[in-house]
Design a protein around this motif. Structure first.
Motif, PDB file in Angstrom:
ATOM      1  N   VAL A   1       0.838  -1.203   0.000  1.00  0.00           N
ATOM      2  CA  VAL A   1       0.000   0.000   0.000  1.00  0.00           C
ATOM      3  C   VAL A   1       0.871   1.250   0.000  1.00  0.00           C
ATOM      4  CG1 VAL A   1      -1.661   1.335   1.343  1.00  0.00           C
ATOM      5  CG2 VAL A   1      -1.982  -1.126   1.074  1.00  0.00           C
ATOM      6  N   ALA A   2       1.906   1.248   0.831  1.00  0.00           N
ATOM      7  CA  ALA A   2       2.800   2.406   0.892  1.00  0.00           C
ATOM      8  C   ALA A   2       3.466   2.664  -0.454  1.00  0.00           C
ATOM      9  CB  ALA A   2       3.864   2.181   1.972  1.00  0.00           C
ATOM     10  N   ARG A   3       3.846   1.592  -1.137  1.00  0.00           N
ATOM     11  CA  ARG A   3       4.479   1.754  -2.446  1.00  0.00           C
ATOM     12  C   ARG A   3       3.506   2.371  -3.449  1.00  0.00           C
ATOM     13  NH1 ARG A   3       8.821   3.138  -5.221  1.00  0.00           N
ATOM     14  NH2 ARG A   3       9.030   2.061  -7.215  1.00  0.00           N
ATOM     15  N   LEU A   4       2.265   1.891  -3.470  1.00  0.00           N
ATOM     16  CA  LEU A   4       1.284   2.458  -4.390  1.00  0.00           C
ATOM     17  C   LEU A   4       1.020   3.925  -4.071  1.00  0.00           C
ATOM     18  CD1 LEU A   4      -1.352  -0.421  -4.707  1.00  0.00           C
ATOM     19  CD2 LEU A   4       0.487   0.174  -6.297  1.00  0.00           C
ATOM     20  N   CYS A   5       0.912   4.247  -2.788  1.00  0.00           N
ATOM     21  CA  CYS A   5       0.683   5.644  -2.401  1.00  0.00           C
ATOM     22  C   CYS A   5       1.877   6.521  -2.770  1.00  0.00           C
ATOM     23  CB  CYS A   5       0.408   5.744  -0.895  1.00  0.00           C
ATOM     24  SG  CYS A   5      -1.168   5.058  -0.360  1.00  0.00           S
ATOM     25  N   ALA A   6       3.090   6.008  -2.549  1.00  0.00           N
ATOM     26  CA  ALA A   6       4.297   6.797  -2.796  1.00  0.00           C
ATOM     27  C   ALA A   6       4.496   7.093  -4.276  1.00  0.00           C
ATOM     28  CB  ALA A   6       5.520   6.072  -2.234  1.00  0.00           C
ATOM     29  N   ARG A   7       3.902   6.297  -5.146  1.00  0.00           N
ATOM     30  CA  ARG A   7       4.049   6.533  -6.588  1.00  0.00           C
ATOM     31  C   ARG A   7       3.101   7.617  -7.107  1.00  0.00           C
ATOM     32  NH1 ARG A   7       4.172   0.570  -9.273  1.00  0.00           N
ATOM     33  NH2 ARG A   7       4.347   1.817 -11.176  1.00  0.00           N
ATOM     34  N   MET A   8       2.214   8.113  -6.240  1.00  0.00           N
ATOM     35  CA  MET A   8       1.311   9.195  -6.649  1.00  0.00           C
ATOM     36  C   MET A   8       2.028  10.535  -6.501  1.00  0.00           C
ATOM     37  SD  MET A   8      -2.278   7.928  -4.945  1.00  0.00           S
ATOM     38  CE  MET A   8      -3.199   9.169  -5.864  1.00  0.00           C
ATOM     39  N   PRO A   9       1.800  11.481  -7.397  1.00  0.00           N
ATOM     40  CA  PRO A   9       2.541  12.752  -7.361  1.00  0.00           C
ATOM     41  C   PRO A   9       2.338  13.511  -6.054  1.00  0.00           C
ATOM     42  CG  PRO A   9       1.358  12.505  -9.445  1.00  0.00           C
ATOM     43  CD  PRO A   9       0.877  11.418  -8.545  1.00  0.00           C
ATOM     44  N   GLY A  10       3.437  13.907  -5.463  1.00  0.00           N
ATOM     45  CA  GLY A  10       3.408  14.825  -4.336  1.00  0.00           C
ATOM     46  C   GLY A  10       2.987  14.256  -2.998  1.00  0.00           C
ATOM     47  N   THR A  11       2.692  12.956  -2.926  1.00  0.00           N
ATOM     48  CA  THR A  11       2.252  12.398  -1.644  1.00  0.00           C
ATOM     49  C   THR A  11       3.407  12.359  -0.645  1.00  0.00           C
ATOM     50  OG1 THR A  11       2.660  10.180  -2.520  1.00  0.00           O
ATOM     51  CG2 THR A  11       0.378  10.973  -2.537  1.00  0.00           C
ATOM     52  N   GLU A  12       3.061  12.512   0.631  1.00  0.00           N
ATOM     53  CA  GLU A  12       4.002  12.321   1.736  1.00  0.00           C
ATOM     54  C   GLU A  12       3.551  11.072   2.487  1.00  0.00           C
ATOM     55  OE1 GLU A  12       4.427  15.742   4.249  1.00  0.00           O
ATOM     56  OE2 GLU A  12       4.194  17.127   2.551  1.00  0.00           O
ATOM     57  N   VAL A  13       4.291   9.998   2.303  1.00  0.00           N
ATOM     58  CA  VAL A  13       3.891   8.706   2.856  1.00  0.00           C
ATOM     59  C   VAL A  13       4.854   8.308   3.964  1.00  0.00           C
ATOM     60  CG1 VAL A  13       3.355   6.291   2.352  1.00  0.00           C
ATOM     61  CG2 VAL A  13       3.006   8.053   0.594  1.00  0.00           C
ATOM     62  N   THR A  14       4.304   7.939   5.118  1.00  0.00           N
ATOM     63  CA  THR A  14       5.113   7.467   6.240  1.00  0.00           C
ATOM     64  C   THR A  14       4.624   6.094   6.664  1.00  0.00           C
ATOM     65  OG1 THR A  14       5.405   9.733   7.041  1.00  0.00           O
ATOM     66  CG2 THR A  14       5.925   7.955   8.575  1.00  0.00           C
ATOM     67  N   VAL A  15       5.539   5.135   6.720  1.00  0.00           N
ATOM     68  CA  VAL A  15       5.244   3.811   7.264  1.00  0.00           C
ATOM     69  C   VAL A  15       5.572   3.841   8.756  1.00  0.00           C
ATOM     70  CG1 VAL A  15       5.870   1.360   7.235  1.00  0.00           C
ATOM     71  CG2 VAL A  15       5.647   2.628   5.081  1.00  0.00           C
ATOM     72  N   VAL A  16       4.633   3.406   9.572  1.00  0.00           N
ATOM     73  CA  VAL A  16       4.768   3.470  11.022  1.00  0.00           C
ATOM     74  C   VAL A  16       4.827   2.049  11.578  1.00  0.00           C
ATOM     75  CG1 VAL A  16       3.748   4.351  13.160  1.00  0.00           C
ATOM     76  CG2 VAL A  16       3.435   5.611  11.002  1.00  0.00           C
ATOM     77  N   ASP A  17       5.863   1.754  12.348  1.00  0.00           N
ATOM     78  CA  ASP A  17       6.002   0.409  12.899  1.00  0.00           C
ATOM     79  C   ASP A  17       6.867   0.455  14.150  1.00  0.00           C
ATOM     80  OD1 ASP A  17       5.368  -2.538  11.571  1.00  0.00           O
ATOM     81  OD2 ASP A  17       7.031  -2.600  13.005  1.00  0.00           O
ATOM     82  N   ILE A  18       6.666  -0.522  15.039  1.00  0.00           N
ATOM     83  CA  ILE A  18       7.456  -0.569  16.276  1.00  0.00           C
ATOM     84  C   ILE A  18       8.824  -1.197  16.059  1.00  0.00           C
ATOM     85  CG2 ILE A  18       5.400  -0.631  17.745  1.00  0.00           C
ATOM     86  CD1 ILE A  18       5.791  -3.658  17.993  1.00  0.00           C
ATOM     87  N   ASN A  19       9.053  -1.814  14.912  1.00  0.00           N
ATOM     88  CA  ASN A  19      10.319  -2.495  14.632  1.00  0.00           C
ATOM     89  C   ASN A  19      11.191  -1.629  13.737  1.00  0.00           C
ATOM     90  OD1 ASN A  19      12.413  -4.198  13.992  1.00  0.00           O
ATOM     91  ND2 ASN A  19      11.136  -5.899  13.327  1.00  0.00           N
ATOM     92  N   PRO A  20      12.274  -1.033  14.279  1.00  0.00           N
ATOM     93  CA  PRO A  20      13.118  -0.157  13.461  1.00  0.00           C
ATOM     94  C   PRO A  20      13.837  -0.881  12.335  1.00  0.00           C
ATOM     95  CG  PRO A  20      14.137  -0.564  15.604  1.00  0.00           C
ATOM     96  CD  PRO A  20      12.759  -1.139  15.674  1.00  0.00           C
TER      97      PRO A  20
END
Length: 329
Positions: A165-184
């Protein structure tokens, strides 16, 4: 076409909580309209198959959670799976020898109606193609939450589905996508997909869209906290028989948040009048023509080793990578 030979195949069966075995399967010749397929690679769903393996599919969902070509009945024994890439050994001339994706359980050789396989697009490696069912779910989720250019988007949960999902969102123009997880340790995979990475306590708030995939109450609480006023929170997790605590106090009502579910069993309402399942699956395969997604694939495990390896593979802390299964030639 009819033809081919009878014989025997090997299939993975879940037979009790935390137990699986490989069973012999009788194999009839292909019936008219069927093709014979030899498995090349498949993938384990860490989310759904972990619940199946543990016997945690709730009785109310026994029918809805049946995979298209599953055998047996919940809770056990069941032959389950839906991420198979196989080569057509016997069938029409335009299909024979081609690689195809099928929503079929983990089995070495099988027959299937030609209309239930989708040939791989040119250049797509079979190993990456096992992600097709996950990508189909991610595509359906995009249709459900409808992100737009320049949106600020948070994806809570850095498993395979969250990263797609993050990859699909990140390929859209101008989006700011952050993946949030407890595992660094998942930060590198997230940045490889074109997204930023943050721990829950440092994730950006006021997001336009938040997509939750962690299958945990804590992750859902984080998703609600990150949503901006009148934003959409899309729930992609499936919890099986687990009860989930949903924090609907605080700013949930005053912020007029919209909490909706997304599930791949039906085409999203926005596309349902024009799209069918086959068209959606074909589109998912086309979206996998993206070498970045090879970073989601773990080294393959031999099919014959699965009964011994499954407890570790399906253990939640084992990582976000898609577990490939390799079949004998």
């Amino acid at each position: 076409m009819a033809g081919g030979s009878s014989g025997e195949a090997q299939a993975l069966w879940y037979v009790g909580p935390g137990r699986a075995e490989i069973r012999a399967e009788p194999l009839a010749p292909p019936a008219p309209g069927e093709v014979r397929l030899h498995a090349v690679a498949s993938a384990l769903s860490r989310g759904t198959e972990r619940l199946v393996f543990a016997g945690r599919v709730p009785e109310s969902e026994f029918e809805r959670m049946r995979a298209p070509f599953m055998s047996g009945t919940f809770p056990f024994p069941v032959k389950y799976g839906y991420a198979m890439v196989a080569r057509v050994e016997d069938g029409p001339s335009d299909l024979k020898g081609r690689l195809a994706f099928a929503l079929y359980p983990h089995q070495t050789v099988f027959n299937l109606s030609a209309e239930n396989i989708v040939p791989l697009p040119g250049g797509l490696p079979p190993e990456r193609a096992v992600l097709a069912a996950n990508m189909e779910t991610a595509l359906n989720a995009m249709w459900d939450c409808q992100p737009g250019p320049a949106d600020r988007i948070a994806v809570v949960g850095a498993g395979v589905l969250g990263l797609l999902v993050a990859r699909l969102c990140a390929r859209m123009p101008g989006t700011e996508v952050t993946v949030v997880d407890i595992n660094p340790e998942r930060a590198g995979i997230a940045t490889g997909c074109g997204a930023a990475f943050a721990a829950p306590e440092s994730a950006p708030e006021g997001c336009d869209i938040v997509i939750h995939t962690s299958a945990s109450s804590a992750g859902l609480a984080t998703a609600l906290r990150l949503a901006g006023e009148e934003a959409t929170v899309l729930e992609l997790s499936w919890y099986g028989a687990d009860e989930v605590k949903v924090p609907l106090g605080g700013g949930f009502h005053s912020g007029r948040l919209r909490l909706i579910s997304s599930q791949v069993g039906k085409v999203a309402p926005s596309h349902r009048p024009r799209w069918n399942y086959r068209r959606r699956l074909s589109a998912a395969l086309d979206l996998l023509n993206d070498p970045v997604l090879d970073g989601l694939l773990a080294p393959a495990v031999a099919f014959g080793d699965l009964p011994a390896r499954l407890p570790d593979i399906l253990n939640p802390p084992s990582g976000p990578l898609c577990q490939l299964i390799r079949y004998p030639a």
